[in-house]
Design an enzyme around this catalytic site. Structure first.
Site, PDB file in Angstrom:
ATOM      1  N   ARG A  78       0.880  -1.186   0.000  1.00 59.93           N
ATOM      2  CA  ARG A  78       0.000   0.000   0.000  1.00 59.93           C
ATOM      3  C   ARG A  78       0.904   1.218   0.000  1.00 59.93           C
ATOM      4  O   ARG A  78       1.688   1.418   0.934  1.00 59.93           O
ATOM      5  CB  ARG A  78      -0.917  -0.008   1.229  1.00 59.93           C
ATOM      6  N   GLN A 101     -10.089  -4.105  -3.542  1.00 54.99           N
ATOM      7  CA  GLN A 101     -11.387  -3.623  -3.072  1.00 54.99           C
ATOM      8  C   GLN A 101     -12.479  -3.938  -4.095  1.00 54.99           C
ATOM      9  O   GLN A 101     -13.556  -4.428  -3.745  1.00 54.99           O
ATOM     10  CB  GLN A 101     -11.312  -2.105  -2.838  1.00 54.99           C
ATOM     11  N   ASP A 114     -17.240   7.052  -1.714  1.00 55.98           N
ATOM     12  CA  ASP A 114     -16.034   6.913  -0.890  1.00 55.98           C
ATOM     13  C   ASP A 114     -15.785   8.278  -0.253  1.00 55.98           C
ATOM     14  O   ASP A 114     -16.427   9.276  -0.610  1.00 55.98           O
ATOM     15  CB  ASP A 114     -14.863   6.476  -1.787  1.00 55.98           C
TER      16      ASP A 114
HETATM   17  N1  NVA Z   1      -9.995   6.457  -1.387  1.00 58.16           N
HETATM   18  C1  NVA Z   1      -9.611   6.083  -0.037  1.00 58.16           C
HETATM   19  C2  NVA Z   1      -9.814   4.611   0.162  1.00 58.16           C
HETATM   20  C3  NVA Z   1      -9.450   4.103   1.540  1.00 58.16           C
HETATM   21  C4  NVA Z   1      -9.618   2.635   1.678  1.00 58.16           C
HETATM   22  C5  NVA Z   1      -8.166   6.471   0.211  1.00 58.16           C
HETATM   23  O1  NVA Z   1      -7.339   6.293  -0.687  1.00 58.16           O
HETATM   24  O2  NVA Z   1      -7.871   6.997   1.290  1.00 58.16           O
HETATM   25  N1   CP Z   2     -11.208  -0.412   2.385  1.00 58.52           N
HETATM   26  C1   CP Z   2      -9.939  -0.462   2.827  1.00 58.52           C
HETATM   27  O1   CP Z   2      -8.988  -0.698   2.084  1.00 58.52           O
HETATM   28  O2   CP Z   2      -9.824  -0.259   4.175  1.00 58.52           O
HETATM   29  P1   CP Z   2      -8.471  -0.030   5.008  1.00 58.52           P
HETATM   30  O3   CP Z   2      -7.953   1.331   4.625  1.00 58.52           O
HETATM   31  O4   CP Z   2      -8.897  -0.115   6.444  1.00 58.52           O
HETATM   32  O5   CP Z   2      -7.483  -1.090   4.638  1.00 58.52           O
END
Ligand code: NVA
Ligand code: CP
Length: 304
Positions: free
Chosen positions: A104, A134, A220
């Site tokens: 990530r 996701q 989102d």
């Molecule tokens: N669009 C959000 C998704 C979190 C799971 C982000 O990137 O923060």
């Molecule tokens: N939806 C999702 O990826 O959640 P987290 O940020 O908690 O991993």
């Protein structure tokens, strides 16, 4: 044999995704009936987090353990990654000590550079551009509740972010439609979404028009991780892009509501929607576990 990565949704073909969904359904049934299934015993997953997470960490870590393997968590703060070790060097070393890697991070280019130097499969656990795991879980959840997604309409309300881009790619791979409504200046950038064509999505100025007759309404957060400096401005710009009960009323009567979570009630979604009868957000979150187990099985073992 060439290594298979999952860096964006269209790295997998429709046939591969259908296979992974079939495996996810089987793996889920085994798990629910307490049947031990350890195809990845002795395999090690390394998880690298440069942004916060609850679901992604938990589902990958628990998932790997449930498949008989082990998982190691690294983050930027307490590894050499945060002290400027080149991504290419990190990839060489980490991939000699593990069997599969989940990352990530921020720019998609980081995960691509890592994958180019990795001896093992790399999975995108969210970048600024995409969140493919996701959307695998979301579509698997849709299919569980409503059957095939082919030809169906998904309404995306809000920011054209990583999750939105991934829905748009998935629509091309699996042949469904996405109706997108964003505030002005936050529109989809097809190049950033890496779309082949525009056949599968349509943009709407009015979010109610995007939601009209949709089979699934989804949204989102207004501000994604890494964009916190824009928070105040976005709160104003997105004020009319909340999924509320009026919006769900114009969608199909049996429309589902999804949100990748974490959610902000009173911002992108009203409490009456996320906690209401259309919402399947808890199934959606749980299914991260099952589809990612099937994904890891596929990337490591192929079709079993
Ligand atoms: N669009 C959000 C998704 C979190 C799971 C982000 O990137 O923060
Ligand atoms: N939806 C999702 O990826 O959640 P987290 O940020 O908690 O991993």
């Amino acid at each position: 044999m060439s290594i298979k990565h999952f860096l964006q949704f269209n790295d997998l073909t429709r046939d591969e995704i259908e296979y992974i969904f079939a495996r996810a359904a089987w793996i889920k049934r085994q798990f629910k009936s307490y049947q031990q299934y350890w195809p990845l015993s002795d395999r090690t997953l390394v998880m690298i987090f440069e942004k916060a997470s609850t679901r992604t960490r938990l589902s990958f870590e628990a998932g790997m353990q449930q498949l008989g393997g082990s998982a190691i968590y690294l983050n930027t703060r307490d590894s050499q990654l945060g002290r400027g070790e080149p991504v290419e060097d990190a990839a060489q070393v980490i991939s000699r000590m593990s069997d599969i890697v989940m990352i990530r991070t921020f720019e998609q280019s980081i995960i691509e550079r890592f994958a180019a130097n990795s001896r093992v499969p790399v999975i995108n656990g969210l970048t600024n551009e995409y969140h493919p795991c996701q959307i695998l879980a979301d579509i698997f959840t849709f299919i569980e509740h409503r059957g095939s997604i082919q030809g169906k309409t998904v309404a995306w309300i809000g920011d054209s972010n990583n999750v939105c881009n991934t829905w748009l790619q998935a629509a091309e791979v699996l042949d469904f439609n996405v109706h997108v409504s964003t505030p002005p200046e936050y529109e989809v950038e097809p190049e950033r979404a890496n779309l082949y064509g525009t056949d599968h999505f349509e943009e709407f100025v009015d979010p109610m028009m995007a939601a009209k007759d949709a089979d699934l309404v989804t949204t989102d957060v207004w501000t994604s991780m890494g964009f916190e400096a824009e928070n105040e401005e976005r709160r104003k710009d997105f004020a009319d892009w909340q999924v509320d009960a009026d919006m769900m009323r114009v969608a199909k009567a049996d429309a589902l509501f999804m949100h990748c979570l974490p959610a902000h009630r009173g911002e992108e979604v009203a409490a009456e929607v996320i906690d209401g009868p259309h919402s399947v957000v808890w199934d959606e979150a749980e299914n991260r576990l099952h589809v990612q187990k099937a994904l890891m099985e596929y990337l490591l073992l192929g079709k079993v």
